[in-house]
Motif scaffolding. Structure first.
Motif, short mmCIF file in Angstrom:
data_model
loop_
_atom_site.label_atom_id
_atom_site.label_comp_id
_atom_site.label_asym_id
_atom_site.label_seq_id
_atom_site.Cartn_x
_atom_site.Cartn_y
_atom_site.Cartn_z
N VAL A 36 8.17 12.76 -6.07
CA VAL A 36 7.96 12.22 -7.22
C VAL A 36 6.23 12.06 -7.33
N VAL A 37 5.88 12.39 -8.65
CA VAL A 37 4.51 12.33 -8.85
C VAL A 37 4.52 11.27 -9.96
N TYR A 38 3.45 10.16 -9.71
CA TYR A 38 3.35 9.21 -10.71
C TYR A 38 1.77 8.49 -10.56
N GLY A 39 1.82 7.60 -11.46
CA GLY A 39 0.37 7.17 -11.47
C GLY A 39 -0.30 6.27 -10.59
N GLY A 40 0.17 6.25 -9.16
CA GLY A 40 -0.40 5.85 -8.08
C GLY A 40 -0.63 4.25 -7.91
N SER A 41 0.16 3.48 -8.67
CA SER A 41 -0.19 2.17 -8.64
C SER A 41 0.96 1.39 -7.59
N SER A 42 0.61 0.30 -6.97
CA SER A 42 1.57 -0.41 -6.28
C SER A 42 2.28 -1.42 -6.88
N VAL A 43 1.95 -1.67 -8.37
CA VAL A 43 2.68 -2.91 -9.03
C VAL A 43 3.73 -2.44 -9.92
N GLY A 44 4.50 -3.28 -10.40
CA GLY A 44 5.45 -3.11 -11.59
C GLY A 44 6.85 -1.98 -11.13
N LEU A 45 7.11 -1.40 -12.10
CA LEU A 45 7.98 -0.34 -11.84
C LEU A 45 7.29 0.95 -11.05
N ILE A 73 -5.20 -2.04 -7.32
CA ILE A 73 -4.01 -1.77 -7.63
C ILE A 73 -3.09 -0.30 -7.03
N PHE A 74 -3.82 0.38 -6.36
CA PHE A 74 -3.45 1.69 -5.96
C PHE A 74 -2.35 1.42 -4.72
N HIS A 75 -1.65 2.42 -4.58
CA HIS A 75 -0.50 2.27 -3.63
C HIS A 75 -1.04 3.06 -2.48
N SER A 76 -1.27 1.91 -1.32
CA SER A 76 -1.92 2.79 0.05
C SER A 76 -1.03 3.46 0.89
N GLY A 77 0.01 3.67 0.67
CA GLY A 77 0.85 4.43 1.51
C GLY A 77 1.72 5.55 1.18
N LEU A 78 0.90 6.30 0.02
CA LEU A 78 1.57 7.36 -0.50
C LEU A 78 1.19 8.84 0.39
#
Length: 194
Positions: A36-45, A73-78
């Motif tokens: 998965v490549v995505y916008g890096g956020s931890s919130v919402g969908l 709001i970045f995801h720290s576990g990617l």
């Protein structure tokens, strides 16, 4: 197809079906060994897609502008997180890293990201499939609008057909496997002259 870019809302939406669809997409991609490549956020969908893919043992690459990362709001576990300077750099890197694009329900940012990569496909910058995951008919009016754009003479049918749709991740991924970019002139006046 090794990597799929997912565009989707940074909000969860009003229906639980959207969060379920995001989780299902993340899980499905991971189970197929698709990153998965995505916008890096931890919130919402966005967060739901990433969490589900990671929980299923998948790889997730996030790309986030510094301004949004600084808001925590970045995801720290990617698996990987790329921090870039601008939204333009974000979209360019996401496109470069991906073999295909899927839009889940989302708002203006999701639409803008999807239509940018679709435009790049239309004018020949890439030949990667672009699809809408049509949860609860979310994209039905958009599909109808695109049909009308063809009828009004601003889009050729072959380019309208580049917008692949599916109600499930499996259906959309199957359509991706048989996708071939059209070889047709974008400019309708030039096409008529040929």
């Amino acid at each position: 197809m090794k990597r799929v870019c997912v565009f989707c809302g940074s909000n969860p939406g009003n229906s639980p079906a959207y969060a379920e669809a995001a989780q299902n997409l993340g899980r499905t991609l991971a189970e197929r060994n698709i990153t998965v490549v995505y916008g890096g956020s931890s919130v919402g969908l966005m967060g739901r897609v990433a969490d589900a893919a990671l929980e299923a043992g998948g790889e997730v690459i996030g790309v986030i502008p510094e301004k949004l990362r600084a808001k925590e709001i970045f995801h720290s576990g990617l698996s990987e997180l790329h921090v870039v300077d601008s939204m333009h750099e974000r979209k360019a890197l996401m496109a470069e890293l991906s073999n295909a694009f899927i839009a889940l329900p989302g708002g203006i940012g999701t639409f803008e990201e999807f239509f940018e990569v679709l435009t790049w496909n239309q004018i020949g910058y890439h030949e990667k499939p672009c699809g809408l995951l049509n949860i609860n008919g979310y994209y039905a009016k958009l599909a109808s609008f695109l049909d009308d754009v063809v009828g009004q003479g601003f889009l050729v049918q072959e380019h309208r057909d580049m917008v692949l749709t599916g109600a499930t991740p499996e259906e959309l991924l199957e359509r991706f496997l048989t996708y071939e970019a059209p070889e047709v002139e974008k400019w309708i006046e030039l096409k008529k002259r040929l």
